[in-house]
Design a protein around this motif. Structure first.
Motif, mmCIF file in Angstrom:
data_model
loop_
_atom_site.group_PDB
_atom_site.id
_atom_site.type_symbol
_atom_site.label_atom_id
_atom_site.label_comp_id
_atom_site.label_asym_id
_atom_site.label_seq_id
_atom_site.Cartn_x
_atom_site.Cartn_y
_atom_site.Cartn_z
ATOM 1 N N ASN A 81 6.898 -8.495 -2.187
ATOM 2 C CA ASN A 81 5.532 -7.978 -2.227
ATOM 3 C C ASN A 81 4.554 -8.937 -1.550
ATOM 4 O O ASN A 81 3.643 -8.513 -0.829
ATOM 5 C CB ASN A 81 5.111 -7.726 -3.681
ATOM 6 N N THR A 122 2.584 -8.171 2.057
ATOM 7 C CA THR A 122 1.125 -8.289 2.157
ATOM 8 C C THR A 122 0.727 -9.181 3.328
ATOM 9 O O THR A 122 -0.189 -8.861 4.090
ATOM 10 C CB THR A 122 0.550 -8.855 0.848
ATOM 11 N N SER A 154 10.582 -4.151 -6.222
ATOM 12 C CA SER A 154 9.285 -4.532 -5.645
ATOM 13 C C SER A 154 8.355 -3.324 -5.555
ATOM 14 O O SER A 154 7.137 -3.459 -5.747
ATOM 15 C CB SER A 154 9.489 -5.163 -4.264
ATOM 16 N N PHE A 210 4.836 -3.179 -7.656
ATOM 17 C CA PHE A 210 3.969 -3.572 -6.545
ATOM 18 C C PHE A 210 2.645 -4.153 -7.022
ATOM 19 O O PHE A 210 2.000 -4.941 -6.334
ATOM 20 C CB PHE A 210 3.709 -2.358 -5.640
#
Length: 413
Positions: free
Chosen positions: A32, A36, A75, A79
């Motif tokens: 995660n 990002t 994941s 999240f």
């Protein structure tokens, strides 16, 4: 509902038990975080220096392990990144509940509605299944994927759509991507498919098309997992992992875990007795004897999918109780198919002693499983107390085997 209650009872107070639980949670956290960072890079909405600083100070373990499909699913489930430990455990519970539903549907398809109900009831309270449904491991997610594969699977004499065949191939690879131990299960399915194709009487072109679509789906999923592996670790994090997912598979299937050992051949039978009791094993062995005596195609597949992996796992050097969790749904289907036959015969004969005997067996099974599930509900992690004790004393170094657990609890390097 009963299955959910049995699995969720006292769950939030349990904590992490196994080393690998921390690894998977850390892996999902890394995925995660890395996703990002890549998104911000692609959108160019973050200062490159800030991205570099964040990457240099990632607090946790950059891990993906040998089960990338499970890490990716976890994941997605988590999240939001809130309360990762409880979220990971509830993810296992959810996958376990779906696996019970799929097991019931498959048992109903093979042996009738009564068998479907018995299989669902059996697996709902089976201590072996309950225990691993409460852990933040990959056991129930891989189980769910493989059962979905079996549910979608159709005989060669039927004509499934191209989309269904692609989905079957994709899910086949996904189940192995969630647990490499499903390779022997997939080989049995492939062999069954091949033998059925040879005797189906359909045109060779149709068989080739079927196999081609299955292979395309399988390779598509592999490409997704390999691509995800590359995106997560290249170029800056390959120091912590092998250079590709394919390399990991080669290591697993050609390493020490595939060597044979003739010691402790009955280890998994002992684990079944330890988790579920001797009566459960007696019913299971009785169902195997019944299916061996009655020669039907579905019986042979059921025996192959239970016997062959069990024999193979019993002969390998790496023996841990969770290795055979993938067999538990098929154990339940075996017992359900056998039990439905016995119950139907007992009610048709209308002999009270026969019906009473079946009722006694049911009561004994429920009592035994309830008693053993109490021990599972009482299981509690000691890592929280250990970490608190170390923190109180300002200790920053920890045992290496605790590292994944520690990072999961604290989010530190």
């Amino acid at each position: 509902f009963i299955a959910a209650c049995v699995r969720c009872h006292n769950l939030v107070n349990k904590g992490l038990i196994y080393w690998d639980e921390g690894i998977f949670i850390s892996g999902a956290r890394f995925v995660n975080w890395r996703t990002t960072m890549l998104f911000h890079k692609a959108m160019e909405n973050m200062d490159p220096l800030a991205v570099q600083l964040l990457e240099a100070n990632y607090r946790g373990l950059p891990v993906f392990l040998q089960k990338p499909a499970h890490v990716l699913l976890l994941s997605i489930w988590n999240f939001h990144g809130v309360n990762e430990i409880n979220s990971a455990m509830f993810f296992s519970v959810a996958c376990g509940l779906v696996s019970i539903i799929l097991t019931s549907v498959i048992a109903k398809r093979w042996f009738g509605i009564q068998a479907g109900l018995i299989a669902a009831a059996w697996l709902s309270v089976l201590p072996y299944h309950v225990h691993y449904s409460r852990l933040a491991l990959h056991e129930t997610s891989s189980m769910m994927l493989f059962l979905l594969l079996v549910y979608l699977w159709r005989k060669p004499e039927e004509d499934p759509s191209s989309l269904r065949l692609l989905a079957i191939g994709f899910i086949a690879m996904a189940s192995m991507g969630a647990s490499y131990r499903y390779l022997p299960y997939l080989l049995i399915c492939a062999l069954t498919e091949f033998v059925s194709s040879c005797f189906s009487g359909r045109a060779t072109v149709q068989h080739l098309k079927r196999w081609a679509l299955l292979a395309i789906g399988f390779l598509a999923c592999f490409a997704v997992l390999e691509g995800a592996y590359y995106l997560m670790f290249s170029p800056g994090y390959l120091w912590s992992q092998p250079d590709s997912y394919l390399t990991i598979l080669k290591m697993k299937f050609t390493g020490g875990e595939t060597s044979f050992d003739l010691n402790h051949l009955f280890f998994y039978f002992q684990m079944m007795i330890r988790f579920d009791g001797i009566l459960t094993l007696v019913l299971l062995v009785s169902s195997w004897a019944y299916f061996l005596y009655h020669h039907q195609k579905k019986n042979w597949f059921l025996l192959a999918i239970t016997f062959l992996p069990l024999i193979m796992f019993s002969l390998t050097t790496t023996r841990v109780p969770r290795t055979i969790t993938g067999l538990l749904p098929f154990f339940a289907i075996s017992v359900a198919g056998f039990s439905s036959v016995i119950l139907n015969r007992s009610w048709k004969t209308n002999k009270r002693w026969n019906q009473g005997f079946c009722l006694i067996i049911v009561i004994l099974m429920i009592s035994s499983m309830t008693y053993r599930n109490r021990s599972i509900w009482q299981l509690k992690s000691g890592y929280t107390e250990v970490i608190s004790w170390l923190d109180d004393r300002g200790v920053e170094t920890h045992f290496t085997t605790m590292h994944p657990i520690f990072t999961a609890y604290q989010g530190r390097n």
